[in-house]
Write an enzyme that holds these catalytic residues in place. Structure first.
Site, PDB file in Angstrom:
ATOM      1  N   LYS A   1      32.947  64.598 -37.184  1.00  0.00           N
ATOM      2  CA  LYS A   1      33.385  64.817 -38.559  1.00  0.00           C
ATOM      3  C   LYS A   1      34.496  65.861 -38.590  1.00  0.00           C
ATOM      4  O   LYS A   1      35.511  65.685 -39.235  1.00  0.00           O
ATOM      5  CB  LYS A   1      32.181  65.254 -39.396  1.00  0.00           C
ATOM      6  CG  LYS A   1      32.490  65.480 -40.846  1.00  0.00           C
ATOM      7  CD  LYS A   1      31.229  65.855 -41.606  1.00  0.00           C
ATOM      8  CE  LYS A   1      31.568  66.417 -42.963  1.00  0.00           C
ATOM      9  NZ  LYS A   1      30.402  66.894 -43.688  1.00  0.00           N
TER      10      LYS A   1
ATOM     11  N   GLU B   1      32.071  70.666 -27.557  1.00  0.00           N
ATOM     12  CA  GLU B   1      31.432  69.754 -26.602  1.00  0.00           C
ATOM     13  C   GLU B   1      32.070  68.364 -26.677  1.00  0.00           C
ATOM     14  O   GLU B   1      32.365  67.739 -25.659  1.00  0.00           O
ATOM     15  CB  GLU B   1      29.926  69.631 -26.907  1.00  0.00           C
ATOM     16  CG  GLU B   1      29.139  70.918 -26.736  1.00  0.00           C
ATOM     17  CD  GLU B   1      29.086  71.771 -28.008  1.00  0.00           C
ATOM     18  OE1 GLU B   1      30.058  71.735 -28.799  1.00  0.00           O
ATOM     19  OE2 GLU B   1      28.096  72.482 -28.204  1.00  0.00           O
TER      20      GLU B   1
ATOM     21  N   GLY C   1      26.865  65.540 -41.611  1.00  0.00           N
ATOM     22  CA  GLY C   1      26.831  64.927 -40.279  1.00  0.00           C
ATOM     23  C   GLY C   1      25.504  64.243 -39.985  1.00  0.00           C
ATOM     24  O   GLY C   1      25.463  63.115 -39.498  1.00  0.00           O
ATOM     25  N   ARG C   2      24.387  64.917 -40.302  1.00  0.00           N
ATOM     26  CA  ARG C   2      23.076  64.350 -39.932  1.00  0.00           C
ATOM     27  C   ARG C   2      22.639  63.215 -40.864  1.00  0.00           C
ATOM     28  O   ARG C   2      21.597  62.622 -40.654  1.00  0.00           O
ATOM     29  CB  ARG C   2      22.025  65.465 -39.881  1.00  0.00           C
ATOM     30  CG  ARG C   2      21.905  66.300 -41.137  1.00  0.00           C
ATOM     31  CD  ARG C   2      21.051  67.541 -40.900  1.00  0.00           C
ATOM     32  NE  ARG C   2      21.094  68.469 -42.027  1.00  0.00           N
ATOM     33  CZ  ARG C   2      22.023  69.390 -42.207  1.00  0.00           C
ATOM     34  NH1 ARG C   2      23.005  69.530 -41.346  1.00  0.00           N
ATOM     35  NH2 ARG C   2      21.984  70.201 -43.257  1.00  0.00           N
TER      36      ARG C   2
ATOM     37  N   GLU D   1      17.499  70.947 -39.210  1.00  0.00           N
ATOM     38  CA  GLU D   1      18.824  71.477 -39.541  1.00  0.00           C
ATOM     39  C   GLU D   1      18.995  71.546 -41.066  1.00  0.00           C
ATOM     40  O   GLU D   1      19.729  72.374 -41.585  1.00  0.00           O
ATOM     41  CB  GLU D   1      19.930  70.605 -38.918  1.00  0.00           C
ATOM     42  CG  GLU D   1      21.285  71.285 -38.919  1.00  0.00           C
ATOM     43  CD  GLU D   1      22.323  70.581 -38.039  1.00  0.00           C
ATOM     44  OE1 GLU D   1      22.529  70.988 -36.891  1.00  0.00           O
ATOM     45  OE2 GLU D   1      22.939  69.607 -38.516  1.00  0.00           O
TER      46      GLU D   1
ATOM     47  N   HIS E   1      -1.210  60.540 -23.254  1.00  0.00           N
ATOM     48  CA  HIS E   1      -1.484  60.945 -21.874  1.00  0.00           C
ATOM     49  C   HIS E   1      -0.756  62.233 -21.532  1.00  0.00           C
ATOM     50  O   HIS E   1      -0.551  62.536 -20.354  1.00  0.00           O
ATOM     51  CB  HIS E   1      -1.109  59.803 -20.926  1.00  0.00           C
ATOM     52  CG  HIS E   1      -1.943  58.577 -21.187  1.00  0.00           C
ATOM     53  ND1 HIS E   1      -3.194  58.397 -20.633  1.00  0.00           N
ATOM     54  CD2 HIS E   1      -1.735  57.515 -22.007  1.00  0.00           C
ATOM     55  CE1 HIS E   1      -3.701  57.252 -21.065  1.00  0.00           C
ATOM     56  NE2 HIS E   1      -2.845  56.700 -21.917  1.00  0.00           N
TER      57      HIS E   1
ATOM     58  N   LYS F   1      27.586  79.263 -31.755  1.00  0.00           N
ATOM     59  CA  LYS F   1      28.852  78.577 -31.427  1.00  0.00           C
ATOM     60  C   LYS F   1      29.970  79.600 -31.221  1.00  0.00           C
ATOM     61  O   LYS F   1      30.743  79.517 -30.273  1.00  0.00           O
ATOM     62  CB  LYS F   1      29.280  77.673 -32.593  1.00  0.00           C
ATOM     63  CG  LYS F   1      28.721  76.280 -32.595  1.00  0.00           C
ATOM     64  CD  LYS F   1      29.483  75.465 -33.657  1.00  0.00           C
ATOM     65  CE  LYS F   1      28.706  74.283 -34.125  1.00  0.00           C
ATOM     66  NZ  LYS F   1      29.295  73.609 -35.275  1.00  0.00           N
TER      67      LYS F   1
HETATM   68  O1  F6P Z   1      26.408  72.150 -34.693  1.00  0.00           O
HETATM   69  C1  F6P Z   1      25.771  71.370 -35.623  1.00  0.00           C
HETATM   70  C2  F6P Z   1      26.681  70.325 -36.185  1.00  0.00           C
HETATM   71  O2  F6P Z   1      27.587  70.897 -37.042  1.00  0.00           O
HETATM   72  C3  F6P Z   1      25.885  69.227 -36.863  1.00  0.00           C
HETATM   73  O3  F6P Z   1      25.585  69.507 -38.164  1.00  0.00           O
HETATM   74  C4  F6P Z   1      26.766  68.048 -36.667  1.00  0.00           C
HETATM   75  O4  F6P Z   1      26.049  66.868 -36.844  1.00  0.00           O
HETATM   76  C5  F6P Z   1      27.236  68.257 -35.258  1.00  0.00           C
HETATM   77  O5  F6P Z   1      27.402  69.657 -35.162  1.00  0.00           O
HETATM   78  C6  F6P Z   1      28.486  67.549 -34.860  1.00  0.00           C
HETATM   79  O6  F6P Z   1      29.552  67.903 -35.659  1.00  0.00           O
HETATM   80  P1  F6P Z   1      30.890  67.065 -35.662  1.00  0.00           P
HETATM   81  O7  F6P Z   1      30.572  65.677 -36.100  1.00  0.00           O
HETATM   82  O8  F6P Z   1      31.811  67.766 -36.600  1.00  0.00           O
HETATM   83  O9  F6P Z   1      31.433  67.070 -34.257  1.00  0.00           O
END
Ligand code: F6P
Length: 548
Positions: free
Chosen positions: A206, A212, A267-268, A353, A384, A512
């Site tokens: 987003k 990452e 995002g979620r 979150e 198990h 972060k």
């Molecule tokens: O670090 C958490 C977060 O901001 C989430 O809320 C989000 O889903 C994820 O990182 C990924 O964010 P993006 O889609 O901006 O890379």
């Protein structure tokens, strides 16, 4: 009135919880033959049985009264109509609009977002068709055989969870892979068997700033360009889903190949948008639409049904009851469907979150227990592994059991074994077994008195452990949409009652920011000295020991 605790309905529930803690579910069932009928909801494709919770008519009436006092219905109306209920970011919360199949128009800040969503769906449909039919060609003219989705958190968990859940709907037109972890092992492992000439990368972010994801996307770009000797290859092999057009084009992705995201979708909660592209690529666009339709059906139920029989509201109230009033600290998600093996991980982000916060929307410390930590895994494997803890530990862990009537992949004899465990576990967790029964059973097996005396206390199960059972007709795109929207709407209701801003995630920012700083320190020569002594020494030890 600021605090929920001042509400008479809240105070009633505090007192009532003290009484209910002395009750056992076995007694409640013995007293009331209608319990299942009273405390279950049948929807067209989904049954919710919540009768195995420590509740009575009085409890449920008290909880529903609390929901009314907290204006859940008014807040629901605000969310669906686009009011800026994400208060700390001043944003609307409109993931529900992404799956609104009613055809009604929604205007936000003068923009017709229904038209915007439909344009995006059209673009997705066209792209999915091109790729799946082999019309989208790589730099060498080969068709695309493999999709690699690069994203993390909401840009990974939702699409991957649904792809896994609906694998049986994939016709293998393309193979879909996911890379989320910045650990090089993840992307290296995914790319190793693939042919660069026939891979398409979806960079799902987003913000297009997530370190990452950008690191993984850059590695993918280098892998592609060094294999193809062709910088132009990026335009044939990369698409992005983002609201940050500028960063995505600066990365080298053709503007034509960018699918939109909007700040009114968290995002979620975004798998209903183009973030869901890998789902559609895997199982076809019609199935993706069926997923949206299922979610819309649940939204309609949520919007139109009185609180007392409203499935997401009931699930939210039960979570509140078990956690805030009865004191549970965590909740288990236990699907009895192999296809749902990522559901707990997905719901961890969705619920934790969203509502894992301790400051109210007024900016005040919250004095009551808010949401439980969410964990779990597929039920049979759990039986198990960790079910011992569910049955006999000192902690009560309320659990959601999720199963389906039809198996997604019928194999003779398997589903009945699976489902017999599904039913047995909630029965065992509720009923338990007392010492007299244990002794009688051991005696019936001819055990000696000494053996019985020694073993009996260990075999006692107190029971009285609350569970919800969600039974779907089958795991199909429509029902998956229903199930996910059920939980999403539950999370919204929890947030409203707890006075939590469910749609921001400030708690992920601190770490972060520190990681960015430490990354520079790791790259620089010499020792670091700016941190607490633990962190300083850990970093310096790492720097002194590494060999590369
Ligand atoms: O670090 C958490 C977060 O901001 C989430 O809320 C989000 O889903 C994820 O990182 C990924 O964010 P993006 O889609 O901006 O890379």
């Amino acid at each position: 009135m600021n605090s929920r605790q001042e509400l008479p309905s809240w105070q009633f529930l505090v007192g009532h919880a003290k009484q209910m803690k002395k009750q056992h579910l076995n007694t409640l069932f013995a007293r009331d033959q209608q319990r299942f009928d009273k405390f279950s909801i049948k929807l067209p494709h989904l049954l919710l049985d919540y009768s195995k919770n420590l509740v009575t008519n009085e409890t449920m009436a008290g909880l529903v009264k609390l929901a009314q006092d907290c204006d859940v219905e008014q807040w629901r109306e605000k969310m669906f109509s686009g009011a800026k209920i994400n208060q700390t970011e001043n944003r609307s919360v409109l993931h529900t609009a992404l799956r609104d199949r009613s055809g009604k128009t929604l205007l936000i800040d003068g923009e017709d977002i229904t038209a915007t969503i439909n344009q995006s769906l059209d673009k997705m449909r066209d792209f999915v068709r091109q790729v799946r039919q082999g019309d989208w060609k790589g730099y060498s003219g080969k068709r695309i055989t493999d999709i690699v989705n690069i994203g993390v958190g909401g840009s990974n968990l939702g699409p991957q969870m649904v792809t896994e859940a609906l694998k049986h709907y994939s016709d293998n037109s393309v193979n879909v892979h996911y890379v989320s972890n910045v650990d090089g092992a993840h992307i290296a492992e995914v790319l190793r068997p693939l042919d660069p000439a026939s891979v398409l990368f979806i960079v799902s972010s987003k913000t297009f700033t997530t370190t990452e994801t950008i690191t993984n996307a850059t590695t993918a770009k280098n892998w592609l360009t060094s294999a193809s000797f062709n910088n132009d290859a990026v335009k044939h092999h990369f698409v992005a889903v983002t609201s940050n057009l500028e960063n995505a084009t600066a990365f080298g992705i053709d503007a034509e190949n960018i699918f939109s995201m909007w700040d009114w979708v968290g995002g979620r909660f975004s798998l209903w948008s183009a973030i869901g592209l890998p789902i559609a690529l895997d199982m076809g666009f019609d199935n993706f639409i069926a997923l949206l339709e299922g979610a819309h059906e649940m939204d309609k139920h949520f919007v139109e049904t009185p609180l007392a029989t409203n499935t997401p509201v009931i699930l939210a109230l039960l979570s509140l009851w078990n956690t805030t009033f009865l004191g549970a600290q965590s909740q288990a998600i236990l699907p009895y469907d192999q296809t749902l093996h990522m559901l707990a991980a997905y719901l961890q982000q969705a619920e934790m979150e969203s509502n894992g916060k301790s400051v109210s929307w007024h900016g005040e410390d919250i004095e009551y227990q808010t949401v439980p930590s969410i964990w779990g895994g597929v039920g049979i494997n759990g039986q198990h592994a960790f079910y011992q803890y569910l049955h006999q530990s000192k902690n009560i862990i309320p659990a959601d059991f999720i199963g389906s009537i039809e198996s997604s992949t019928p194999v003779k004899g398997h589903h009945e074994t699976l489902m017999s465990n599904f039913f047995a576990q909630t029965e065992a967790l509720m009923c338990g077994v007392d010492e007299a029964q244990v002794r009688e059973d051991l005696k019936a097996k001819g055990r000696s008195q000494a053996y019985i005396d020694q073993l009996a206390p260990h075999k006692v199960h107190q029971g009285n452990r609350p569970t919800n059972t969600i039974l779907l007709d089958r795991i199909d795109p429509h029902n998956m949409g229903c199930l996910i929207a059920l939980y999403e709407n539950k999370i919204f209701v929890q947030g409203i009652i707890l006075q939590i801003c469910s749609f921001d995630q400030w708690g992920v920012e601190l770490g972060k920011g520190l990681a960015k700083k430490i990354q520079l320190e790791l790259a620089a020569g010499g020792e670091v000295g700016q941190h607490d002594s633990s962190t300083t020494n850990l970093i310096n030890y790492y720097k002194s020991q590494r060999t590369d």
